[in-house]
Design a protein around this motif. Structure first.
Motif, short mmCIF file in Angstrom:
data_model
loop_
_atom_site.label_atom_id
_atom_site.label_comp_id
_atom_site.label_asym_id
_atom_site.label_seq_id
_atom_site.Cartn_x
_atom_site.Cartn_y
_atom_site.Cartn_z
N ASP A 45 0.83 -1.20 0.00
CA ASP A 45 0.00 0.00 0.00
C ASP A 45 0.87 1.26 0.00
N THR A 46 1.95 1.23 0.75
CA THR A 46 2.87 2.37 0.79
C THR A 46 3.53 2.57 -0.57
N ILE A 47 4.02 1.50 -1.16
CA ILE A 47 4.66 1.59 -2.47
C ILE A 47 3.66 2.11 -3.50
N LYS A 48 2.46 1.54 -3.49
CA LYS A 48 1.42 1.94 -4.45
C LYS A 48 1.08 3.42 -4.30
N SER A 49 0.94 3.88 -3.07
CA SER A 49 0.62 5.29 -2.83
C SER A 49 1.71 6.22 -3.35
N GLU A 50 2.96 5.83 -3.13
CA GLU A 50 4.08 6.65 -3.60
C GLU A 50 4.15 6.67 -5.13
N LEU A 51 3.88 5.54 -5.76
CA LEU A 51 3.86 5.49 -7.22
C LEU A 51 2.74 6.37 -7.77
N GLU A 52 1.57 6.30 -7.15
CA GLU A 52 0.44 7.13 -7.58
C GLU A 52 0.77 8.61 -7.41
N ALA A 53 1.37 8.97 -6.29
CA ALA A 53 1.72 10.36 -6.02
C ALA A 53 2.73 10.90 -7.03
N ASN A 54 3.50 9.98 -7.62
CA ASN A 54 4.49 10.38 -8.62
C ASN A 54 4.06 10.08 -10.04
N ASP A 55 2.74 9.93 -10.22
CA ASP A 55 2.12 9.73 -11.54
C ASP A 55 2.74 8.58 -12.33
N GLN A 56 3.03 7.48 -11.65
CA GLN A 56 3.57 6.30 -12.31
C GLN A 56 2.43 5.37 -12.72
N ASP A 57 2.64 4.61 -13.75
CA ASP A 57 1.66 3.64 -14.23
C ASP A 57 1.75 2.39 -13.33
N LEU A 58 0.72 2.18 -12.52
CA LEU A 58 0.74 1.08 -11.56
C LEU A 58 0.85 -0.28 -12.25
N LYS A 59 0.30 -0.39 -13.44
CA LYS A 59 0.35 -1.66 -14.17
C LYS A 59 1.79 -2.06 -14.48
N GLU A 60 2.63 -1.09 -14.76
CA GLU A 60 4.03 -1.37 -15.06
C GLU A 60 4.76 -2.01 -13.87
N TYR A 61 4.22 -1.75 -12.68
CA TYR A 61 4.85 -2.27 -11.46
C TYR A 61 4.09 -3.46 -10.87
N GLY A 62 3.03 -3.87 -11.55
CA GLY A 62 2.23 -5.00 -11.07
C GLY A 62 1.34 -4.65 -9.90
N LEU A 63 1.08 -3.37 -9.70
CA LEU A 63 0.27 -2.93 -8.57
C LEU A 63 -1.07 -2.33 -8.97
N ASP A 64 -1.56 -2.72 -10.11
CA ASP A 64 -2.87 -2.26 -10.56
C ASP A 64 -3.96 -3.21 -10.04
N ILE A 65 -3.88 -3.48 -8.73
CA ILE A 65 -4.80 -4.41 -8.08
C ILE A 65 -5.44 -3.73 -6.88
N ASP A 66 -6.55 -4.29 -6.43
CA ASP A 66 -7.23 -3.81 -5.23
C ASP A 66 -6.59 -4.51 -4.03
N LEU A 67 -5.68 -3.84 -3.37
CA LEU A 67 -4.97 -4.45 -2.24
C LEU A 67 -5.91 -4.81 -1.09
N GLU A 68 -6.88 -3.95 -0.85
CA GLU A 68 -7.81 -4.21 0.26
C GLU A 68 -8.57 -5.52 0.01
N LYS A 69 -9.02 -5.71 -1.21
CA LYS A 69 -9.77 -6.92 -1.55
C LYS A 69 -8.88 -8.16 -1.43
N SER A 70 -7.63 -8.03 -1.79
CA SER A 70 -6.72 -9.16 -1.76
C SER A 70 -6.24 -9.50 -0.35
N PHE A 71 -5.97 -8.47 0.47
CA PHE A 71 -5.29 -8.70 1.73
C PHE A 71 -6.14 -8.52 2.98
N LEU A 72 -7.21 -7.76 2.88
CA LEU A 72 -7.99 -7.47 4.11
C LEU A 72 -9.30 -8.21 4.14
#
Length: 72
Positions: A45-72
């Motif tokens: 979640d921290t990594i994903k938030s930082e990537l989003e804040a820096n306008d990175q494409d989450l798909k390129e990093y494999g983080l275009d997923i719903d973390l809450e649905k997967s982990f919580l």
């Protein structure tokens, strides 16, 4: 450190997180497994938030997923 190295590190964290999910499913009452799964959620979640804040494409990093649905 270059972008390819960062992507590799993130992919390893995702692999380990998926392992923790499987372990948690196999041992649903084990506090260690629950804590490990939650820790990986927090890390990703921290990594994903930082990537989003820096306008990175989450798909390129494999983080275009719903973390809450997967982990919580």
């Amino acid at each position: 450190m270059n972008e390819a190295t960062i992507k590799f590190i993130i992919s390893r964290v995702i692999e380990n997180a998926n392992d923790s999910l499987e372990e948690s499913k196999q041992n649903p009452n084990d506090d260690f497994s629950k804590g490990r799964k939650l820790a990986y959620y927090e890390i990703l979640d921290t990594i994903k938030s930082e990537l989003e804040a820096n306008d990175q494409d989450l798909k390129e990093y494999g983080l275009d997923i719903d973390l809450e649905k997967s982990f919580l």
